[in-house]
Design an enzyme around this catalytic site. Structure first.
Site, PDB file in Angstrom:
ATOM      1  N   LYS A  13       0.771  -1.691  -0.121  1.00 12.17           N
ATOM      2  CA  LYS A  13      -0.029  -0.332   0.088  1.00 12.17           C
ATOM      3  C   LYS A  13       0.813   0.586  -0.242  1.00 12.17           C
ATOM      4  O   LYS A  13       0.635   2.224  -0.974  1.00 12.17           O
ATOM      5  CB  LYS A  13      -0.906   0.092   1.333  1.00 12.17           C
ATOM      6  CG  LYS A  13      -1.643  -0.853   1.139  1.00 12.17           C
ATOM      7  CD  LYS A  13      -2.736  -1.210   2.422  1.00 12.17           C
ATOM      8  CE  LYS A  13      -1.515  -1.389   4.520  1.00 12.17           C
ATOM      9  NZ  LYS A  13      -1.360  -2.029   4.172  1.00 12.17           N
ATOM     10  N   ARG A  88      -8.390   1.606  10.162  1.00 10.79           N
ATOM     11  CA  ARG A  88      -8.996  -0.004  10.636  1.00 10.79           C
ATOM     12  C   ARG A  88      -9.301  -0.911  11.133  1.00 10.79           C
ATOM     13  O   ARG A  88      -9.295  -1.683  11.543  1.00 10.79           O
ATOM     14  CB  ARG A  88      -6.945   0.079  10.842  1.00 10.79           C
ATOM     15  CG  ARG A  88      -6.042  -0.482  10.405  1.00 10.79           C
ATOM     16  CD  ARG A  88      -4.916  -0.217  11.028  1.00 10.79           C
ATOM     17  NE  ARG A  88      -3.252  -1.616  10.642  1.00 10.79           N
ATOM     18  CZ  ARG A  88      -2.497  -0.702   9.893  1.00 10.79           C
ATOM     19  NH1 ARG A  88      -2.894   1.124   8.730  1.00 10.79           N
ATOM     20  NH2 ARG A  88      -1.662  -1.119   9.863  1.00 10.79           N
ATOM     21  N   ARG A 122      11.812  -6.270   4.103  1.00 10.34           N
ATOM     22  CA  ARG A 122      12.100  -4.725   4.240  1.00 10.34           C
ATOM     23  C   ARG A 122      12.086  -3.711   4.634  1.00 10.34           C
ATOM     24  O   ARG A 122      12.677  -4.185   5.870  1.00 10.34           O
ATOM     25  CB  ARG A 122      10.654  -4.196   4.336  1.00 10.34           C
ATOM     26  CG  ARG A 122      10.611  -3.036   4.526  1.00 10.34           C
ATOM     27  CD  ARG A 122       8.589  -2.515   4.647  1.00 10.34           C
ATOM     28  NE  ARG A 122       8.119  -2.461   5.517  1.00 10.34           N
ATOM     29  CZ  ARG A 122       6.998  -2.684   6.014  1.00 10.34           C
ATOM     30  NH1 ARG A 122       6.208  -1.928   5.165  1.00 10.34           N
ATOM     31  NH2 ARG A 122       6.512  -3.145   7.510  1.00 10.34           N
ATOM     32  N   ARG A 155      12.568  -1.937  10.500  1.00 12.36           N
ATOM     33  CA  ARG A 155      11.595  -1.749  11.409  1.00 12.36           C
ATOM     34  C   ARG A 155      11.136  -2.792  12.283  1.00 12.36           C
ATOM     35  O   ARG A 155      11.232  -4.330  12.308  1.00 12.36           O
ATOM     36  CB  ARG A 155      10.296  -1.665  10.560  1.00 12.36           C
ATOM     37  CG  ARG A 155       9.646  -0.292  10.282  1.00 12.36           C
ATOM     38  CD  ARG A 155       8.485  -0.324   9.362  1.00 12.36           C
ATOM     39  NE  ARG A 155       7.176  -0.826   9.712  1.00 12.36           N
ATOM     40  CZ  ARG A 155       6.086  -0.332   9.120  1.00 12.36           C
ATOM     41  NH1 ARG A 155       5.783   0.251   8.398  1.00 12.36           N
ATOM     42  NH2 ARG A 155       5.066  -1.259   9.412  1.00 12.36           N
ATOM     43  N   ARG A 166       0.033  -8.636  13.757  1.00 13.56           N
ATOM     44  CA  ARG A 166      -0.678  -8.064  12.742  1.00 13.56           C
ATOM     45  C   ARG A 166      -0.973  -8.483  11.563  1.00 13.56           C
ATOM     46  O   ARG A 166      -1.856  -8.291  11.423  1.00 13.56           O
ATOM     47  CB  ARG A 166       1.232  -6.825  12.135  1.00 13.56           C
ATOM     48  CG  ARG A 166       1.405  -6.049  13.057  1.00 13.56           C
ATOM     49  CD  ARG A 166       2.742  -5.719  12.054  1.00 13.56           C
ATOM     50  NE  ARG A 166       3.138  -4.846  11.132  1.00 13.56           N
ATOM     51  CZ  ARG A 166       3.713  -5.017  10.032  1.00 13.56           C
ATOM     52  NH1 ARG A 166       4.854  -4.951  10.168  1.00 13.56           N
ATOM     53  NH2 ARG A 166       3.404  -4.098   9.098  1.00 13.56           N
TER      54      ARG A 166
HETATM   55  P1  AP5 Z   1       4.581  -1.797   2.099  1.00 13.38           P
HETATM   56  O1  AP5 Z   1       4.219  -0.367   0.408  1.00 13.38           O
HETATM   57  O2  AP5 Z   1       6.028  -0.585   2.334  1.00 13.38           O
HETATM   58  O3  AP5 Z   1       3.802  -2.040   2.154  1.00 13.38           O
HETATM   59  P2  AP5 Z   1       2.477  -1.518   2.684  1.00 13.38           P
HETATM   60  O4  AP5 Z   1       0.676  -2.706   2.224  1.00 13.38           O
HETATM   61  O5  AP5 Z   1       1.985  -0.361   3.271  1.00 13.38           O
HETATM   62  O6  AP5 Z   1       2.644  -2.259   4.018  1.00 13.38           O
HETATM   63  P3  AP5 Z   1       2.444  -1.834   6.484  1.00 13.38           P
HETATM   64  O7  AP5 Z   1       3.479  -2.983   6.542  1.00 13.38           O
HETATM   65  O8  AP5 Z   1       3.467  -0.203   6.289  1.00 13.38           O
HETATM   66  O9  AP5 Z   1       1.411  -1.577   6.650  1.00 13.38           O
HETATM   67  P4  AP5 Z   1       0.542  -1.797   7.678  1.00 13.38           P
HETATM   68  O10 AP5 Z   1      -0.045  -1.741   6.993  1.00 13.38           O
HETATM   69  O11 AP5 Z   1       1.608  -3.175   8.332  1.00 13.38           O
HETATM   70  O12 AP5 Z   1       1.693  -0.593   8.812  1.00 13.38           O
HETATM   71  P5  AP5 Z   1       1.480   0.857   8.900  1.00 13.38           P
HETATM   72  O13 AP5 Z   1       2.787   1.010   8.764  1.00 13.38           O
HETATM   73  O14 AP5 Z   1       0.250   1.266   8.757  1.00 13.38           O
HETATM   74  O15 AP5 Z   1       5.974  -2.891   1.444  1.00 13.38           O
HETATM   75  C1  AP5 Z   1       6.146  -4.325   2.207  1.00 13.38           C
HETATM   76  C2  AP5 Z   1       7.530  -4.415   1.348  1.00 13.38           C
HETATM   77  O16 AP5 Z   1       7.381  -5.327  -0.185  1.00 13.38           O
HETATM   78  C3  AP5 Z   1       8.577  -3.337   0.911  1.00 13.38           C
HETATM   79  O17 AP5 Z   1       9.504  -3.953   1.328  1.00 13.38           O
HETATM   80  C4  AP5 Z   1       8.877  -2.870  -0.526  1.00 13.38           C
HETATM   81  O18 AP5 Z   1       9.418  -2.662  -1.855  1.00 13.38           O
HETATM   82  C5  AP5 Z   1       8.091  -4.811  -0.867  1.00 13.38           C
HETATM   83  N1  AP5 Z   1       7.139  -4.261  -2.267  1.00 13.38           N
HETATM   84  C6  AP5 Z   1       6.226  -3.383  -1.947  1.00 13.38           C
HETATM   85  N2  AP5 Z   1       5.300  -3.808  -3.200  1.00 13.38           N
HETATM   86  C7  AP5 Z   1       5.414  -5.154  -3.896  1.00 13.38           C
HETATM   87  C8  AP5 Z   1       5.162  -5.622  -5.060  1.00 13.38           C
HETATM   88  N3  AP5 Z   1       4.137  -5.397  -5.716  1.00 13.38           N
HETATM   89  N4  AP5 Z   1       6.028  -6.679  -5.776  1.00 13.38           N
HETATM   90  C9  AP5 Z   1       7.521  -7.123  -4.984  1.00 13.38           C
HETATM   91  N5  AP5 Z   1       7.377  -6.351  -3.731  1.00 13.38           N
HETATM   92  C10 AP5 Z   1       6.930  -5.164  -3.627  1.00 13.38           C
HETATM   93  O19 AP5 Z   1       1.294   0.288  10.648  1.00 13.38           O
HETATM   94  C11 AP5 Z   1       1.885   0.015  11.429  1.00 13.38           C
HETATM   95  C12 AP5 Z   1       1.229   0.331  12.519  1.00 13.38           C
HETATM   96  O20 AP5 Z   1       1.069   1.729  13.513  1.00 13.38           O
HETATM   97  C13 AP5 Z   1       0.113  -0.511  12.765  1.00 13.38           C
HETATM   98  O21 AP5 Z   1       0.627  -1.867  13.561  1.00 13.38           O
HETATM   99  C14 AP5 Z   1      -0.571  -0.503  14.196  1.00 13.38           C
HETATM  100  O22 AP5 Z   1       0.278  -0.648  15.691  1.00 13.38           O
HETATM  101  C15 AP5 Z   1      -0.304   1.233  14.315  1.00 13.38           C
HETATM  102  N6  AP5 Z   1      -1.184   2.111  12.349  1.00 13.38           N
HETATM  103  C16 AP5 Z   1      -1.400   2.345  11.592  1.00 13.38           C
HETATM  104  N7  AP5 Z   1      -2.383   2.725  11.394  1.00 13.38           N
HETATM  105  C17 AP5 Z   1      -3.071   3.038  12.425  1.00 13.38           C
HETATM  106  C18 AP5 Z   1      -4.489   2.586  12.695  1.00 13.38           C
HETATM  107  N8  AP5 Z   1      -5.657   3.983  11.629  1.00 13.38           N
HETATM  108  N9  AP5 Z   1      -5.161   2.579  13.344  1.00 13.38           N
HETATM  109  C19 AP5 Z   1      -4.338   1.906  14.638  1.00 13.38           C
HETATM  110  N10 AP5 Z   1      -3.381   1.836  14.649  1.00 13.38           N
HETATM  111  C20 AP5 Z   1      -2.626   2.365  13.207  1.00 13.38           C
END
Ligand code: AP5
Length: 213
Positions: A13, A88, A122, A155, A166
């Site tokens: 994403k 979320r 990542r 991370r 997660r």
């Molecule tokens: P990447 O683009 O980083 O994936 P992502 O979907 O953004 O994954 P995240 O882990 O960042 O999402 P998340 O939802 O768990 O974490 P967030 O930061 O929102 O890609 C992943 C990897 O794959 C990278 O290495 C990339 O290079 C590679 N890649 C990408 N696309 C590819 C493809 N097509 N092919 C091959 N490789 C690819 O949240 C973190 C924490 O914050 C949560 O756990 C929670 O504690 C808190 N939080 C955040 N938002 C909320 C909310 N709304 N409510 C409550 N808590 C929240």
């Protein structure tokens, strides 16, 4: 244009949101990035949420909703935005409908096995949130950010136990958000297991369709 990207952790994403937001000149708003920035800067919010993020739990709804509501009121968000990682929970989705218009919700479909591969490889540039993958999207020089030359990190929540947790939290709390938007026809799905270019092209087609409405 107001877009939401929803899907499991590691679905890509953030990677795609950064590219589409740059093309459309609208902000990419990642709640995860905002929380991590606060943790780095050791703000009150950062201190409150550090343990929660490290473990892979969710930050409480009220706090997260207030944060997003405030962020969407900033001047740079008036012509549109991409929300990545919010809503979320169903409570967050209902709250968002009270204070913003949502044009399209994009669901990134991918299976757990691929997620584990992606998160395991990542690497991120903490200051900007720029994301790489050691195999699928490597930086020019291994271990260093392309733009600043600064070191990349892994991370805390990309450790195997936190990834597993997660995914559980995703299934319990966030899968209902997908149903919420599907029920009223705002959801469109992309095959997030494709290489980055393929997902990007699919997103461009979705954006064009929304623009032509
Ligand atoms: P990447 O683009 O980083 O994936 P992502 O979907 O953004 O994954 P995240 O882990 O960042 O999402 P998340 O939802 O768990 O974490 P967030 O930061 O929102 O890609 C992943 C990897 O794959 C990278 O290495 C990339 O290079 C590679 N890649 C990408 N696309 C590819 C493809 N097509 N092919 C091959 N490789 C690819 O949240 C973190 C924490 O914050 C949560 O756990 C929670 O504690 C808190 N939080 C955040 N938002 C909320 C909310 N709304 N409510 C409550 N808590 C929240």
């Amino acid at each position: 244009m107001n877009l939401i990207f929803v899907g499991p952790p590691g679905a890509g994403k953030g990677t795609i949101a950064a590219k589409i937001a740059a093309e459309l000149s609208i902000p990419h708003i990642s709640t995860g990035d905002i929380f991590r920035q606060n943790i780095r800067e050791q703000t009150e919010l950062g201190k409150k949420v550090k343990q929660i993020l490290d473990s892979g739990e969710l930050v409480p709804d009220e706090l997260t909703i207030d944060l997003v509501s405030d962020r969407l009121s900033h001047s740079d968000a008036q012509a549109g935005w991409i929300l990545d990682g919010f809503p979320r929970t169903e409570t967050q989705a209902e709250a968002l409908d009270e204070f913003a218009r949502v044009d399209e919700v994009v669901f990134f479909r991918i299976d757990d096995e691929e997620v584990v591969k992606r998160l395991g490889g990542r690497r991120v540039h903490p200051a900007s949130g720029r994301t790489y993958h050691i195999e699928f999207d490597p930086p020019k020089e291994p271990g260093f950010d392309d733009e600043t030359g600064e070191p990349l990190i892994r991370r805390e929540d990309d450790e195997p136990d936190a990834i597993r947790h997660r995914l559980e939290v995703y299934r319990k709390e966030t899968a209902p958000v997908v149903d919420y938007y599907q029920r009223d026809g705002r959801l469109v799905e992309v095959d997030a297991a494709q290489p980055i270019e393929g997902v990007f092209e699919d997103l461009r087609a979705i954006v064009e369709e929304v623009q032509n409405r």
